[in-house]
Design a protein around this motif. Structure first.
Motif, short mmCIF file in Angstrom:
data_model
loop_
_atom_site.label_atom_id
_atom_site.label_comp_id
_atom_site.label_asym_id
_atom_site.label_seq_id
_atom_site.Cartn_x
_atom_site.Cartn_y
_atom_site.Cartn_z
N TRP A 109 0.86 -1.28 0.27
CA TRP A 109 0.11 0.13 0.03
C TRP A 109 0.88 1.20 -0.17
O TRP A 109 0.47 2.27 -0.26
CB TRP A 109 -1.12 0.10 1.28
CG TRP A 109 -0.48 0.43 2.59
CD1 TRP A 109 -0.27 1.76 3.12
CD2 TRP A 109 0.04 -0.51 3.46
NE1 TRP A 109 0.28 1.83 4.39
CE2 TRP A 109 0.55 0.47 4.62
CE3 TRP A 109 0.12 -1.85 3.72
CZ2 TRP A 109 1.02 -0.06 5.81
CZ3 TRP A 109 0.76 -2.42 4.82
CH2 TRP A 109 1.10 -1.52 5.92
N ALA A 142 -8.80 -2.93 -1.77
CA ALA A 142 -9.08 -1.74 -1.17
C ALA A 142 -7.85 -0.84 -0.76
O ALA A 142 -7.36 0.19 -0.98
CB ALA A 142 -10.08 -1.70 0.20
N CYS A 143 -6.89 -1.65 -0.01
CA CYS A 143 -5.52 -0.91 0.76
C CYS A 143 -4.49 -0.71 -0.46
O CYS A 143 -3.70 0.01 -0.13
CB CYS A 143 -5.06 -1.70 1.77
SG CYS A 143 -6.23 -1.78 3.09
N ASP A 191 -7.23 0.16 -5.04
CA ASP A 191 -8.39 0.93 -5.02
C ASP A 191 -7.79 2.56 -5.01
O ASP A 191 -7.50 2.85 -3.64
CB ASP A 191 -9.44 0.78 -4.23
CG ASP A 191 -10.94 1.70 -4.40
OD1 ASP A 191 -10.69 2.75 -4.61
OD2 ASP A 191 -11.98 0.96 -4.25
N GLU A 206 -9.33 5.65 -4.83
CA GLU A 206 -10.02 6.30 -4.02
C GLU A 206 -9.92 6.04 -2.53
O GLU A 206 -9.71 7.10 -1.78
CB GLU A 206 -11.75 6.35 -4.39
CG GLU A 206 -12.54 7.15 -3.61
CD GLU A 206 -14.10 6.99 -3.86
OE1 GLU A 206 -14.88 7.65 -3.17
OE2 GLU A 206 -14.21 6.33 -4.97
N PHE A 207 -9.87 4.60 -2.39
CA PHE A 207 -9.61 4.20 -0.86
C PHE A 207 -8.30 4.61 -0.59
O PHE A 207 -8.03 5.17 0.47
CB PHE A 207 -9.70 2.59 -0.95
CG PHE A 207 -9.76 2.09 0.62
CD1 PHE A 207 -10.74 1.91 1.21
CD2 PHE A 207 -8.44 1.91 1.23
CE1 PHE A 207 -10.84 1.53 2.59
CE2 PHE A 207 -8.65 1.12 2.47
CZ PHE A 207 -9.72 1.07 3.19
N GLY A 227 -7.75 8.22 0.43
CA GLY A 227 -8.30 8.22 1.91
C GLY A 227 -7.15 7.93 2.70
O GLY A 227 -7.09 8.46 3.88
#
Length: 345
Positions: free
Chosen positions: A53, A235-236, A239, A241-242, A245
């Motif tokens: 990530w 997600a980590c 993604d 967008e994630f 964040g």
């Protein structure tokens, strides 16, 4: 699993981990990741099993007030030129040492340079296709360079993460000793520099592109919930967008080029209050780094060799307890003793 970059290949090259493909994570999902991180998370056949990530391209961090005092400039382009070659860095180290009467050194210790060499300069691994231990010529150059720094007393000879190494971040250069520059990367810049460096840090490239740190996510074979594991990893680490964040939550320089482009284009801010000197921006600076990092020589044994065995050889030679040939021979013997399947010739 969380897999620190120093030992990620130990598990990636094993049968312990599922491939991302078996989790339903495709090459399209990981297309925006830095290529060097994909390589670190992939086995010898190119099958990706771990996904990062963070991206962690390296840099050199310069304290602006000390650069002004002892190098005569805070101009990024001028400092880039000074730090563009090992010869010019050596001359700068001599200049700073002489101008400060030894109270300020360019680097805290020659140990500060190890990741530039170990994670950037090597073109061959620690052993060949016949499992014979070898030492890249760039590692010999690092040993020789360290000895010059030691013999000329151009650093304080600290070891990274030691209390004396850390204290030199905050010296004023007159009543207390100080280091002008530290090896860095995104997480180090925003998490490990002190308040003395806040709005007082200039980032420049090292002579060689390198990386420092990072953590991969992976699912073990026999994972009890592959759907959940895939959701977390996607997600980590995939993604945009994630991952934007994640940056906004803690300042991480994320391993996603689309997310980074969005962060830079829109001037997005994380929660960190640490800022660079002048007009520099942490995400913008590092967005242009990392694409040239070569990790093809990284092996499963790198963490122990790079963090313990080879630094011992560097110290022995630099500090004069061994000549070069003996230090290298002792290093090879220590690798064999630690990993008996690797041979010395």
């Amino acid at each position: 699993m969380l897999l620190e970059v120093g030992y990620v290949q130990k598990y990636v090259q094993s049968d312990y981990l599922m491939s991302l493909a078996d989790l339903g994570i495709t090459a399209e999902d990981t297309a925006d990741q830095f290529a060097y991180n994909i390589a670190l998370g992939s086995d010898a056949s190119g099958v990706q099993k771990a996904s990062f990530w963070q991206a962690t391209p390296g840099c050199i961090q310069i304290r602006a007030d000390l650069a002004e005092a002892y190098l005569g400039t805070t101009d990024q382009a001028a400092l880039e030129e000074i730090f563009s070659s090992w010869d010019s860095i050596l001359e700068a180290a001599r200049t700073v040492n002489e101008a400060s009467g030894g109270m300020v050194k360019l680097f805290s210790g020659y140990d500060d340079l190890k990741y530039i060499f170990l994670n950037g300069a090597r073109s061959v691994g620690w052993y060949d296709e016949n499992d014979v231990i070898q030492v890249d010529e760039a590692m010999v150059e690092y040993m020789e360079y360290s000895k010059v720094l030691y013999d000329e007393e151009l650093t304080f000879n600290t070891a990274m993460w030691g209390t004396d190494w850390a204290a030199l971040k905050d010296g004023d250069g007159t009543s207390s000793q100080a280091a002008l520059a530290y090896c860095g990367c995104p997480w180090y810049t925003y998490w490990s520099l002190t308040e003395t460096w806040n709005n007082n840090t200039i980032l420049v490239d090292a002579p060689i592109q390198f990386y420092w740190g990072g953590t991969g996510l992976a699912a073990t074979v026999g994972c009890s919930d592959t759907e959940m594991a895939a959701q977390i990893i996607r997600a980590c680490t995939c993604d945009a967008e994630f991952m934007t964040g994640i940056y906004e939550a803690n300042g991480d320089f994320v391993n996603n080029l689309s997310a980074i482009d969005n962060i830079v284009a829109n001037g997005l801010k994380g929660t960190s209050t640490f800022t660079l000197y002048g007009e520099q921006s942490i995400p913008e600076f590092f967005s242009a780094r990392g694409e040239g990092i070569d990790v093809s020589c990284v092996t499963a044994e790198d963490m122990t060799i790079c963090e313990t065995l080879f630094p011992a050889a560097v110290n022995a030679y630099a500090q004069g307890t061994s000549d070069l040939d003996t230090a290298i021979a002792d290093f090879k013997a220590s690798v064999h003793d630690t990993y008996p399947y690797l041979a010395v010739e």
